[in-house]
Design a protein around this motif. Structure first.
Motif, PDB file in Angstrom:
ATOM      1  N   UNK A  35       6.894  -3.996  -9.567  1.00  0.00           N
ATOM      2  CA  UNK A  35       8.255  -3.616  -9.271  1.00  0.00           C
ATOM      3  C   UNK A  35       8.642  -2.473 -10.206  1.00  0.00           C
ATOM      4  N   UNK A  36       9.500  -1.609  -9.720  1.00  0.00           N
ATOM      5  CA  UNK A  36       9.986  -0.477 -10.504  1.00  0.00           C
ATOM      6  C   UNK A  36      11.388  -0.803 -11.024  1.00  0.00           C
ATOM      7  N   UNK A  37      11.586  -0.552 -12.321  1.00  0.00           N
ATOM      8  CA  UNK A  37      12.861  -0.837 -12.977  1.00  0.00           C
ATOM      9  C   UNK A  37      13.444   0.443 -13.573  1.00  0.00           C
ATOM     10  N   UNK A  38      14.724   0.383 -13.921  1.00  0.00           N
ATOM     11  CA  UNK A  38      15.456   1.493 -14.522  1.00  0.00           C
ATOM     12  C   UNK A  38      15.623   1.190 -16.008  1.00  0.00           C
ATOM     13  N   UNK A  39      14.907   1.891 -16.878  1.00  0.00           N
ATOM     14  CA  UNK A  39      14.943   1.603 -18.312  1.00  0.00           C
ATOM     15  C   UNK A  39      16.344   1.796 -18.875  1.00  0.00           C
ATOM     16  N   UNK A  40      16.819   0.777 -19.582  1.00  0.00           N
ATOM     17  CA  UNK A  40      18.085   0.873 -20.292  1.00  0.00           C
ATOM     18  C   UNK A  40      17.834   1.300 -21.727  1.00  0.00           C
ATOM     19  N   UNK A  41      18.866   1.231 -22.544  1.00  0.00           N
ATOM     20  CA  UNK A  41      18.734   1.582 -23.962  1.00  0.00           C
ATOM     21  C   UNK A  41      17.955   0.493 -24.692  1.00  0.00           C
ATOM     22  N   UNK A  42      17.198   0.893 -25.707  1.00  0.00           N
ATOM     23  CA  UNK A  42      16.557  -0.106 -26.557  1.00  0.00           C
ATOM     24  C   UNK A  42      17.570  -0.574 -27.593  1.00  0.00           C
ATOM     25  N   UNK A  82      12.296   5.639 -14.740  1.00  0.00           N
ATOM     26  CA  UNK A  82      11.845   4.618 -13.799  1.00  0.00           C
ATOM     27  C   UNK A  82      10.522   4.093 -14.330  1.00  0.00           C
ATOM     28  N   UNK A  83      10.440   2.777 -14.528  1.00  0.00           N
ATOM     29  CA  UNK A  83       9.264   2.159 -15.122  1.00  0.00           C
ATOM     30  C   UNK A  83       8.689   1.147 -14.138  1.00  0.00           C
ATOM     31  N   UNK A  84       7.449   1.370 -13.728  1.00  0.00           N
ATOM     32  CA  UNK A  84       6.782   0.426 -12.829  1.00  0.00           C
ATOM     33  C   UNK A  84       6.045  -0.603 -13.670  1.00  0.00           C
ATOM     34  N   UNK A  85       6.272  -1.869 -13.369  1.00  0.00           N
ATOM     35  CA  UNK A  85       5.638  -2.962 -14.098  1.00  0.00           C
ATOM     36  C   UNK A  85       4.716  -3.695 -13.129  1.00  0.00           C
ATOM     37  N   UNK A  86       3.430  -3.759 -13.502  1.00  0.00           N
ATOM     38  CA  UNK A  86       2.432  -4.494 -12.727  1.00  0.00           C
ATOM     39  C   UNK A  86       1.720  -5.436 -13.680  1.00  0.00           C
ATOM     40  N   UNK A  87       2.192  -6.670 -13.747  1.00  0.00           N
ATOM     41  CA  UNK A  87       1.618  -7.636 -14.688  1.00  0.00           C
ATOM     42  C   UNK A  87       1.889  -7.205 -16.112  1.00  0.00           C
ATOM     43  N   UNK A  99       0.807  -4.293 -17.345  1.00  0.00           N
ATOM     44  CA  UNK A  99       0.711  -2.836 -17.397  1.00  0.00           C
ATOM     45  C   UNK A  99       2.025  -2.220 -16.926  1.00  0.00           C
ATOM     46  N   UNK A 100       2.529  -1.242 -17.696  1.00  0.00           N
ATOM     47  CA  UNK A 100       3.759  -0.535 -17.342  1.00  0.00           C
ATOM     48  C   UNK A 100       3.513   0.960 -17.410  1.00  0.00           C
ATOM     49  N   UNK A 101       4.149   1.708 -16.501  1.00  0.00           N
ATOM     50  CA  UNK A 101       3.988   3.157 -16.486  1.00  0.00           C
ATOM     51  C   UNK A 101       5.240   3.818 -15.927  1.00  0.00           C
ATOM     52  N   UNK A 102       5.468   5.075 -16.339  1.00  0.00           N
ATOM     53  CA  UNK A 102       6.609   5.844 -15.838  1.00  0.00           C
ATOM     54  C   UNK A 102       6.302   6.308 -14.423  1.00  0.00           C
ATOM     55  N   UNK A 103       7.311   6.216 -13.563  1.00  0.00           N
ATOM     56  CA  UNK A 103       7.223   6.752 -12.203  1.00  0.00           C
ATOM     57  C   UNK A 103       7.984   8.073 -12.216  1.00  0.00           C
ATOM     58  N   UNK A 104       7.298   9.151 -11.900  1.00  0.00           N
ATOM     59  CA  UNK A 104       7.939  10.474 -11.906  1.00  0.00           C
ATOM     60  C   UNK A 104       9.043  10.514 -10.859  1.00  0.00           C
ATOM     61  N   UNK A 144      18.557  13.444  -8.321  1.00  0.00           N
ATOM     62  CA  UNK A 144      19.006  13.935  -7.033  1.00  0.00           C
ATOM     63  C   UNK A 144      18.079  13.572  -5.886  1.00  0.00           C
ATOM     64  N   UNK A 145      16.828  13.213  -6.194  1.00  0.00           N
ATOM     65  CA  UNK A 145      15.897  12.774  -5.154  1.00  0.00           C
ATOM     66  C   UNK A 145      16.156  11.316  -4.820  1.00  0.00           C
ATOM     67  N   UNK A 146      15.691  10.898  -3.645  1.00  0.00           N
ATOM     68  CA  UNK A 146      15.815   9.486  -3.263  1.00  0.00           C
ATOM     69  C   UNK A 146      15.043   8.609  -4.248  1.00  0.00           C
ATOM     70  N   UNK A 147      15.574   7.448  -4.503  1.00  0.00           N
ATOM     71  CA  UNK A 147      14.899   6.487  -5.369  1.00  0.00           C
ATOM     72  C   UNK A 147      13.701   5.938  -4.596  1.00  0.00           C
ATOM     73  N   UNK A 148      12.530   5.856  -5.228  1.00  0.00           N
ATOM     74  CA  UNK A 148      11.359   5.360  -4.504  1.00  0.00           C
ATOM     75  C   UNK A 148      11.534   3.902  -4.086  1.00  0.00           C
ATOM     76  N   UNK A 149      10.842   3.507  -3.039  1.00  0.00           N
ATOM     77  CA  UNK A 149      10.900   2.106  -2.620  1.00  0.00           C
ATOM     78  C   UNK A 149      10.146   1.255  -3.641  1.00  0.00           C
ATOM     79  N   UNK A 150      10.445  -0.020  -3.665  1.00  0.00           N
ATOM     80  CA  UNK A 150       9.791  -0.921  -4.599  1.00  0.00           C
ATOM     81  C   UNK A 150      10.549  -1.113  -5.896  1.00  0.00           C
TER      82      UNK A 150
END
Length: 85
Positions: A1-8, A52-57, A59-64, A68-74
């Motif tokens: 799932x892709x999440x929106x990183x907040x402040x640490x 945008x941070x994708x989390x798979x188990x 493993x986490x990675x930034x989604x480019x 102004x662009x549409x938010x990716x699905x997922x």
């Protein structure tokens, strides 16, 4: 799932970063248990707020994404029943 990183946020020895939309935990460190070589900055890496941070188990990675662009699905945005597109 892709999440929106907040402040640490650091409270005492805990550093956490959650999704700004759904509250899922993206990072959770006990700063007293981090070992680094002497003279090295002990501050752990965090996600840039708004990324945008994708989390798979475990493993986490930034989604480019460009503003102004549409938010990716997922994203967690997609499963929020309060959101309609």
């Amino acid at each position: 799932m892709i999440h929106f990183a907040g402040m640490q946020i650091t409270v005492g020895p805990r550093l956490r970063q959650r999704c700004a939309w759904c509250g899922a935990t993206l990072i959770d460190y006990d700063l007293e248990n981090i070992a680094v070589p002497v003279g090295t900055d002990p501050t752990p890496a965090t996600w840039e707020a708004g990324a945008l941070v994708e989390v798979q188990g475990t493993v986490s990675m930034v989604v480019e994404h460009q503003d102004g662009e549409r938010i990716p699905s997922g994203t967690c945005f997609d499963v929020d029943p309060a959101v309609t597109r």
